[in-house]
Design a protein around this motif. Structure first.
Motif, PDB file in Angstrom:
ATOM      1  N   PRO A 250       0.778  -1.247   0.000  1.00 32.19           N
ATOM      2  CA  PRO A 250       0.000   0.000   0.000  1.00 32.19           C
ATOM      3  C   PRO A 250       0.807   1.293   0.000  1.00 32.19           C
ATOM      4  CG  PRO A 250       0.078  -0.916   2.209  1.00 32.19           C
ATOM      5  CD  PRO A 250       0.771  -1.911   1.322  1.00 32.19           C
ATOM      6  N   LEU A 251       2.131   1.229   0.178  1.00 30.08           N
ATOM      7  CA  LEU A 251       2.929   2.448   0.273  1.00 30.08           C
ATOM      8  C   LEU A 251       3.824   2.611  -0.960  1.00 30.08           C
ATOM      9  CD1 LEU A 251       4.063   2.193   4.009  1.00 30.08           C
ATOM     10  CD2 LEU A 251       2.174   3.549   3.074  1.00 30.08           C
ATOM     11  N   ILE A 252       4.179   3.849  -1.262  1.00 33.88           N
ATOM     12  CA  ILE A 252       5.062   4.153  -2.383  1.00 33.88           C
ATOM     13  C   ILE A 252       6.469   4.351  -1.851  1.00 33.88           C
ATOM     14  CG2 ILE A 252       5.520   5.712  -4.304  1.00 33.88           C
ATOM     15  CD1 ILE A 252       2.560   6.632  -4.032  1.00 33.88           C
ATOM     16  N   PHE A 253       7.431   3.691  -2.466  1.00 31.60           N
ATOM     17  CA  PHE A 253       8.838   3.888  -2.101  1.00 31.60           C
ATOM     18  C   PHE A 253       9.566   4.562  -3.250  1.00 31.60           C
ATOM     19  CE2 PHE A 253      13.312   2.994  -1.912  1.00 31.60           C
ATOM     20  CZ  PHE A 253      13.615   3.107  -0.561  1.00 31.60           C
ATOM     21  N   THR A 254      10.440   5.524  -2.914  1.00 28.55           N
ATOM     22  CA  THR A 254      11.348   6.131  -3.883  1.00 28.55           C
ATOM     23  C   THR A 254      12.610   6.524  -3.144  1.00 28.55           C
ATOM     24  OG1 THR A 254      11.559   7.801  -5.629  1.00 28.55           O
ATOM     25  CG2 THR A 254      10.456   8.471  -3.604  1.00 28.55           C
ATOM     26  N   ASP A 255      13.608   7.034  -3.868  1.00 30.70           N
ATOM     27  CA  ASP A 255      14.853   7.426  -3.200  1.00 30.70           C
ATOM     28  C   ASP A 255      15.383   8.734  -3.752  1.00 30.70           C
ATOM     29  OD1 ASP A 255      17.426   6.803  -5.073  1.00 30.70           O
ATOM     30  OD2 ASP A 255      15.881   5.324  -5.477  1.00 30.70           O
ATOM     31  N   VAL A 256      16.230   9.384  -2.977  1.00 27.93           N
ATOM     32  CA  VAL A 256      16.846  10.636  -3.413  1.00 27.93           C
ATOM     33  C   VAL A 256      17.923  10.310  -4.433  1.00 27.93           C
ATOM     34  CG1 VAL A 256      16.380  11.773  -1.219  1.00 27.93           C
ATOM     35  CG2 VAL A 256      18.557  10.623  -1.542  1.00 27.93           C
ATOM     36  N   HIS A 257      18.110  11.191  -5.406  1.00 30.51           N
ATOM     37  CA  HIS A 257      19.118  10.944  -6.434  1.00 30.51           C
ATOM     38  C   HIS A 257      20.511  11.328  -5.939  1.00 30.51           C
ATOM     39  CE1 HIS A 257      20.973  10.563 -10.346  1.00 30.51           C
ATOM     40  NE2 HIS A 257      21.429  11.794 -10.265  1.00 30.51           N
ATOM     41  N   ALA A 258      20.610  12.393  -5.202  1.00 31.40           N
ATOM     42  CA  ALA A 258      21.907  12.866  -4.702  1.00 31.40           C
ATOM     43  C   ALA A 258      21.760  13.224  -3.234  1.00 31.40           C
ATOM     44  CB  ALA A 258      22.386  14.075  -5.500  1.00 31.40           C
ATOM     45  N   HIS A 259      22.877  13.162  -2.522  1.00 30.42           N
ATOM     46  CA  HIS A 259      22.858  13.481  -1.104  1.00 30.42           C
ATOM     47  C   HIS A 259      24.123  14.244  -0.759  1.00 30.42           C
ATOM     48  CE1 HIS A 259      22.852  12.691   3.333  1.00 30.42           C
ATOM     49  NE2 HIS A 259      21.571  12.934   3.138  1.00 30.42           N
ATOM     50  N   ARG A 260      23.997  15.207   0.123  1.00 30.70           N
ATOM     51  CA  ARG A 260      25.136  16.086   0.411  1.00 30.70           C
ATOM     52  C   ARG A 260      26.252  15.401   1.200  1.00 30.70           C
ATOM     53  NH1 ARG A 260      20.733  17.677   3.085  1.00 30.70           N
ATOM     54  NH2 ARG A 260      20.674  17.601   5.348  1.00 30.70           N
ATOM     55  N   LEU A 261      26.003  14.186   1.715  1.00 26.33           N
ATOM     56  CA  LEU A 261      27.012  13.490   2.511  1.00 26.33           C
ATOM     57  C   LEU A 261      27.529  12.237   1.823  1.00 26.33           C
ATOM     58  CD1 LEU A 261      25.419  13.910   6.057  1.00 26.33           C
ATOM     59  CD2 LEU A 261      27.244  15.260   5.023  1.00 26.33           C
ATOM     60  N   SER A 262      27.289  12.116   0.525  1.00 24.18           N
ATOM     61  CA  SER A 262      27.843  10.996  -0.237  1.00 24.18           C
ATOM     62  C   SER A 262      27.808  11.367  -1.710  1.00 24.18           C
ATOM     63  CB  SER A 262      27.054   9.700   0.003  1.00 24.18           C
ATOM     64  OG  SER A 262      25.713   9.843  -0.432  1.00 24.18           O
ATOM     65  N   VAL A 263      28.495  10.574  -2.527  1.00 27.08           N
ATOM     66  CA  VAL A 263      28.401  10.735  -3.978  1.00 27.08           C
ATOM     67  C   VAL A 263      27.818   9.441  -4.518  1.00 27.08           C
ATOM     68  CG1 VAL A 263      29.656  11.088  -6.125  1.00 27.08           C
ATOM     69  CG2 VAL A 263      30.329  12.327  -4.080  1.00 27.08           C
ATOM     70  N   HIS A 264      26.524   9.458  -4.746  1.00 26.84           N
ATOM     71  CA  HIS A 264      25.807   8.248  -5.144  1.00 26.84           C
ATOM     72  C   HIS A 264      26.087   7.149  -4.111  1.00 26.84           C
ATOM     73  CE1 HIS A 264      24.411  10.304  -8.644  1.00 26.84           C
ATOM     74  NE2 HIS A 264      25.639  10.633  -8.967  1.00 26.84           N
ATOM     75  N   SER A 265      26.812   6.085  -4.457  1.00 26.57           N
ATOM     76  CA  SER A 265      27.017   5.027  -3.468  1.00 26.57           C
ATOM     77  C   SER A 265      28.416   5.074  -2.855  1.00 26.57           C
ATOM     78  CB  SER A 265      26.780   3.656  -4.110  1.00 26.57           C
ATOM     79  OG  SER A 265      27.837   3.292  -4.973  1.00 26.57           O
ATOM     80  N   TYR A 266      29.145   6.166  -3.061  1.00 25.13           N
ATOM     81  CA  TYR A 266      30.504   6.269  -2.535  1.00 25.13           C
ATOM     82  C   TYR A 266      30.581   7.271  -1.377  1.00 25.13           C
ATOM     83  CZ  TYR A 266      32.577   3.490  -6.280  1.00 25.13           C
ATOM     84  OH  TYR A 266      32.921   2.461  -7.128  1.00 25.13           O
ATOM     85  N   PHE A 267      31.619   7.101  -0.567  1.00 21.59           N
ATOM     86  CA  PHE A 267      32.026   7.988   0.520  1.00 21.59           C
ATOM     87  C   PHE A 267      31.288   7.758   1.827  1.00 21.59           C
ATOM     88  CE2 PHE A 267      33.499  11.365  -2.755  1.00 21.59           C
ATOM     89  CZ  PHE A 267      34.614  10.582  -3.048  1.00 21.59           C
ATOM     90  N   SER A 268      30.512   6.672   1.927  1.00 25.03           N
ATOM     91  CA  SER A 268      29.969   6.312   3.237  1.00 25.03           C
ATOM     92  C   SER A 268      31.058   5.784   4.156  1.00 25.03           C
ATOM     93  CB  SER A 268      28.866   5.255   3.094  1.00 25.03           C
ATOM     94  OG  SER A 268      27.716   5.824   2.515  1.00 25.03           O
ATOM     95  N   ASN A 269      32.272   5.585   3.630  1.00 19.26           N
ATOM     96  CA  ASN A 269      33.368   5.082   4.463  1.00 19.26           C
ATOM     97  C   ASN A 269      34.278   6.202   4.969  1.00 19.26           C
ATOM     98  OD1 ASN A 269      34.584   5.768   2.066  1.00 19.26           O
ATOM     99  ND2 ASN A 269      35.665   3.838   1.774  1.00 19.26           N
ATOM    100  N   LEU A 270      33.889   7.467   4.760  1.00 22.41           N
ATOM    101  CA  LEU A 270      34.669   8.580   5.281  1.00 22.41           C
ATOM    102  C   LEU A 270      34.085   9.038   6.612  1.00 22.41           C
ATOM    103  CD1 LEU A 270      35.263  10.735   2.087  1.00 22.41           C
ATOM    104  CD2 LEU A 270      36.570   8.781   2.936  1.00 22.41           C
ATOM    105  N   PRO A 271      34.880   9.051   7.684  1.00 21.82           N
ATOM    106  CA  PRO A 271      34.336   9.351   9.021  1.00 21.82           C
ATOM    107  C   PRO A 271      33.616  10.692   9.106  1.00 21.82           C
ATOM    108  CG  PRO A 271      36.532   8.438   9.224  1.00 21.82           C
ATOM    109  CD  PRO A 271      36.311   8.664   7.755  1.00 21.82           C
ATOM    110  N   TYR A 272      34.170  11.754   8.502  1.00 21.98           N
ATOM    111  CA  TYR A 272      33.525  13.063   8.622  1.00 21.98           C
ATOM    112  C   TYR A 272      32.107  13.038   8.074  1.00 21.98           C
ATOM    113  CZ  TYR A 272      38.196  15.115   9.427  1.00 21.98           C
ATOM    114  OH  TYR A 272      39.432  15.426   9.908  1.00 21.98           O
ATOM    115  N   LEU A 273      31.885  12.230   7.032  1.00 18.29           N
ATOM    116  CA  LEU A 273      30.560  12.152   6.421  1.00 18.29           C
ATOM    117  C   LEU A 273      29.699  11.097   7.096  1.00 18.29           C
ATOM    118  CD1 LEU A 273      31.581  12.497   2.670  1.00 18.29           C
ATOM    119  CD2 LEU A 273      30.855  14.292   4.247  1.00 18.29           C
TER     120      LEU A 273
END
Length: 814
Positions: A682-705
């Motif tokens: 019953p619910l709609i799912f979508t996702d953000v295209h860009a995020h200020r604390l990552s570059v697509h699927s990269y940089f989640s491994n940087l502590p500051y971010l």
């Protein structure tokens, strides 16, 4: 509160932590019980005297591996360690000339260089594909092995059996990488179809290549319709981009009002005069209803439509079937709001529409949506007027010749011309595309020229993987994944993994191990741009003309090499040396610099050169309403309300014809479109295209971010969550007809109760913070598992894929 103060407060929160951390050269120490977001207090940092530090210039790496958007000054401490970064004030970043600030990502750049997850040595697979068993090898072994296999497969299967995977638009792949492909003989550049390119081509189809529906003089604009633009995340620090939030706030101080059409109330939307929370994937229905109201209520510009619109009468008759009463139950927007917003679009002038990746290139009717948005601006008489669409001021000429900077001739003439290409007037080798992203007839020599790095023959990323599994029209045999993780880049990672297992030869180059590496035959270590000096960029401003190159800040980690230079190395191993400067990439840089009068050695020594404008020249007003010139490349020299460019021609799948007039297709699964599926999901799912604390699927491994973005979140209305017994911060299971993921609930009242919204790309762990990475498959946190990947549901002109589905949720007890 003044807009200036509002603007300042909005951005301080996004970048403050990274800036403080960068200044100290270490991660701020904050106790678990004293989070910055709760206390509002900054951590104590040790003051340093930057005058004692060596300063190097670089282009920032943090919005993509080969972009020249923000020029930065990098400070090295007396031990030679990079500890601080700031914007170069003479390069025109952010607020423009004189500004030194950077976004949170830019302030985290040092951690890419010293990241413990970095790849250091070439690796060769010794286990089965997908097992992740590798052994270290030398560069010579890797290059010889790759070259031998590529040459063998070219002989056995034809040169078209090789393909290169594109990440986001990436200069080293679209320039020297494309040159390598063409010399090899393949046209199969695998483009994501999730890109500004899709939007741009749709604009060309409707209002031509010389104008835009985006207003370039926002200070003169009365009404802006912000449609799916995520500027507060994607364009925080890019002053040259139309979506930069600072420009929006500046224009609001001069009287601009804007309407925000997005399913989630992001920070900028809170400043809009109206928020239109359209259901994800139904934007085209809303746009058609706006056209209906504007035409039915006679709000269009009669003179413009009579003289400069091709087939306006046919469009007017066509949109009668899309009244607000039809669109309301589809879009979730009331008839009253649809009518009200349409009237504002039709009467408030000057008006412009700014639309982004959340709309035109992530919906399976994205081409028609983009065309409709351009037509809204055109028929209301808002094209090429002060403050309306297009009509930017003319910048003074550069103070030196910049014509070759950033350009590497791709050598399209090296591609074979097959009989079918010649017979149909297609660009060379288009007949051999495995999955044409755009219809083959559209990929002609005039549309796709050898002198651009943006327009060129390409196949669609996702459809090419599916061709490996089906063998239709043929199987790709060799593939190069460069700075991209295909298990997070596109829909249905389970399908992508099966294709990678079946693929005959697969090699990867990246700075860190990504999940697709497990399927590779060779994995090559890339250095960051801070460890070599390979890219030149320029910027022309009212204050002067800037040219810069990245100066080498550190020696390449381990045996890592520059992406640019590895193409030369591989070309030499393949026997292509004559076309690759005999292996010396510096020769390519010298060619770029020849017209400027600067030498490569001079630029590398200085890092950057700024030539100040002393002639008093300033941006000038353009001539307006140059319609004969602007529409000269369109059929009949007019805006295509009735589209004679695509109408009646084969679609990109070659299983049907494209229409002349815009239609609504809708998402593969939708509340109004598929009520039988909505009964269970019953619910709609979508996702953000860009995020200020990552570059697509990269940089989640940087502590500051990562310390500000720790867990794979999904924003959900509290009322919806509580119906399912889900509290703020609980893990939840999200299941669609195509797969399931687990994510952490983040209460947010600024989202429709029927919509939940997450972010893709959580595969990276962060060793310093002991934060794990999450699987790319079912049971992990990769949102692409949830989406449809049926080729027949992709946009039939530019191959865009739906970025929404229906889901059911529950509290995760695992």
């Amino acid at each position: 509160m003044s807009q200036s103060l509002t603007r300042r407060r909005f951005f301080e929160g996004a970048a403050a932590l990274g800036a403080l951390a960068a200044l100290s050269g270490c991660s701020p120490k904050v106790s678990e019980s004293e989070d910055l977001a709760d206390t509002g207090e900054a951590p104590e940092i040790e003051a340093i005297n930057l005058d004692e530090y060596e300063v190097k210039h670089s282009w920032c790496y943090m919005c993509g591996p080969a972009k020249t958007i923000c020029s930065t000054l990098c400070y090295l401490n007396p031990e030679g360690r990079w500890v601080h970064v700031e914007g170069n004030p003479v390069a025109g970043n952010n607020w423009g000339y004189g500004c030194k600030s950077l976004c949170a990502k830019g302030n985290s750049a040092m951690q890419t260089l010293y990241n413990p997850a970095r790849l250091e040595y070439p690796m060769k697979r010794v286990g089965e594909k997908g097992e992740g068993k590798f052994e270290r090898c030398t560069w010579e072994e890797a290059l010889e092995g790759i070259a031998a296999k590529l040459l063998e497969n070219r002989e056995k299967y034809g040169p078209w059996s090789y393909a290169a995977l594109s990440p986001q638009q990436c200069n080293f792949i679209s320039s020297i990488g494309r040159r390598f492909m063409y010399v090899y003989g393949s046209p199969n550049y695998l483009h994501s179809a999730i890109c500004q390119n899709q939007i741009t081509v749709s604009r060309h189809l409707s209002i031509g290549k010389k104008t835009d529906c985006y207003p370039y003089q926002l200070g003169k604009t009365k009404l802006l319709v912000n449609w799916g633009v995520n500027g507060e995340n994607a364009d925080v620090n890019n002053t040259n981009d139309k979506a930069n939030p600072y420009r929006r706030f500046d224009a609001m101080e001069q009287g601009l009002e804007f309407i925000d059409v997005r399913p989630m109330l992001d920070p900028l939307a809170a400043h809009a005069s109206e928020w239109v929370p359209v259901r994800p994937g139904t934007d085209a229905a809303l746009a058609l209803a706006f056209l209906n109201v504007i035409i039915e209520e006679d709000l269009y510009d009669h003179d413009f439509c009579e003289n400069w619109c091709n087939g306006f009468d046919k469009l007017a008759e066509h949109v009668k079937q899309f009244p607000p009463s039809w669109a309301a139950p589809i879009t979730g927007i009331s008839e009253e709001q649809i009518v009200h917003v349409a009237r504002r679009i039709g009467t408030e002038k000057p008006m412009g529409v700014m639309y982004g990746n959340g709309a035109g290139d992530q919906a399976n009717d994205g081409n028609w949506l983009s065309i409709c948005l351009n037509l809204l601006v055109a028929i209301t008489g808002n094209l090429d007027v002060p403050g309306g669409g297009g009509a930017g001021k003319k910048m003074p000429d550069p103070l030196f010749d910049t014509s070759k900077i950033g350009k590497i001739k791709p050598l399209m003439e090296k591609l074979p011309v097959y009989p079918e290409d010649a017979e149909n007037g297609w660009a060379p080798s288009v007949s051999k595309l495995v999955a044409p992203e755009f219809p083959r007839w559209f990929q002609d020599p005039e549309t796709y020229t050898a002198d651009t790095t943006f327009n060129y023959p390409r196949s669609a990323y996702n459809r090419a993987f599916q061709a490996i599994l089906t063998g239709e029209p043929y199987e790709l045999k060799s593939m190069f994944a460069h700075s991209t993780n295909p298990l997070s880049q596109t829909r249905q990672p389970k399908m992508v993994a099966e294709a990678l297992k079946k693929l005959d030869f697969f090699f990867v180059m990246d700075t860190a191990w990504n999940p697709s590496c497990d399927y590779a035959d060779y994995v090559l270590p890339a250095c960051t741009r801070y460890e070599d000096s390979c890219q030149i960029g320029v910027r022309n401003m009212p204050e002067g003309t800037f040219i810069g190159i990245e100066q080498q800040i550190a020696e390449p980690l381990g045996e890592s090499r520059s992406d640019w230079r590895v193409y030369c190395d591989l070309a030499m191993a393949m026997g292509f040396g004559e076309d690759f400067w005999n292996g010396d990439f510096d020769e390519a840089l010298r060619t770029q610099l020849e017209p400027t009068g600067f030498t490569l050695e001079e630029l590398r020594e200085k890092g950057y050169i700024f030539v100040e404008r002393t002639d008093g020249a300033k941006p000038t007003e353009p001539e307006y309403q140059r319609y004969a010139e602007l529409f000269a490349d369109l059929p009949n020299g007019k805006v295509q309300c009735y589209n004679e460019i695509i109408g009646g021609k084969p679609n990109n799948r070659e299983d049907g014809e494209l229409g002349y007039l815009p239609v609504y297709v809708g998402p593969p699964e939708g509340i109004a479109e598929t009520p039988e599926i909505a009964a269970e999901y019953p619910l709609i799912f979508t996702d953000v295209h860009a995020h200020r604390l990552s570059v697509h699927s990269y940089f989640s491994n940087l502590p500051y971010l990562r310390e500000r973005n720790r867990l794979p979140w999904v924003k959900i209305n509290p009322a919806t969550a509580q119906q399912y017994g889900i509290e703020d911060g609980d893990w939840m299971k999200i299941e669609s007809p195509h797969g399931w993921v687990k994510m952490v609930a983040e209460y947010f009242e600024g989202i429709s109760p029927e919509v939940i919204m997450g972010k893709r790309g959580w595969w990276q762990d962060c060793e310093e913070l002991s934060e794990p990475g999450y699987e790319c498959f079912d049971g992990g946190s990769e949102v692409n598992n949830l989406y449809d990947a049926t080729i027949e549901n992709f946009d039939d002109f530019h191959s865009a894929m739906a970025k929404q589905t229906l889901v059911k949720i529950s509290k995760w007890e695992g």
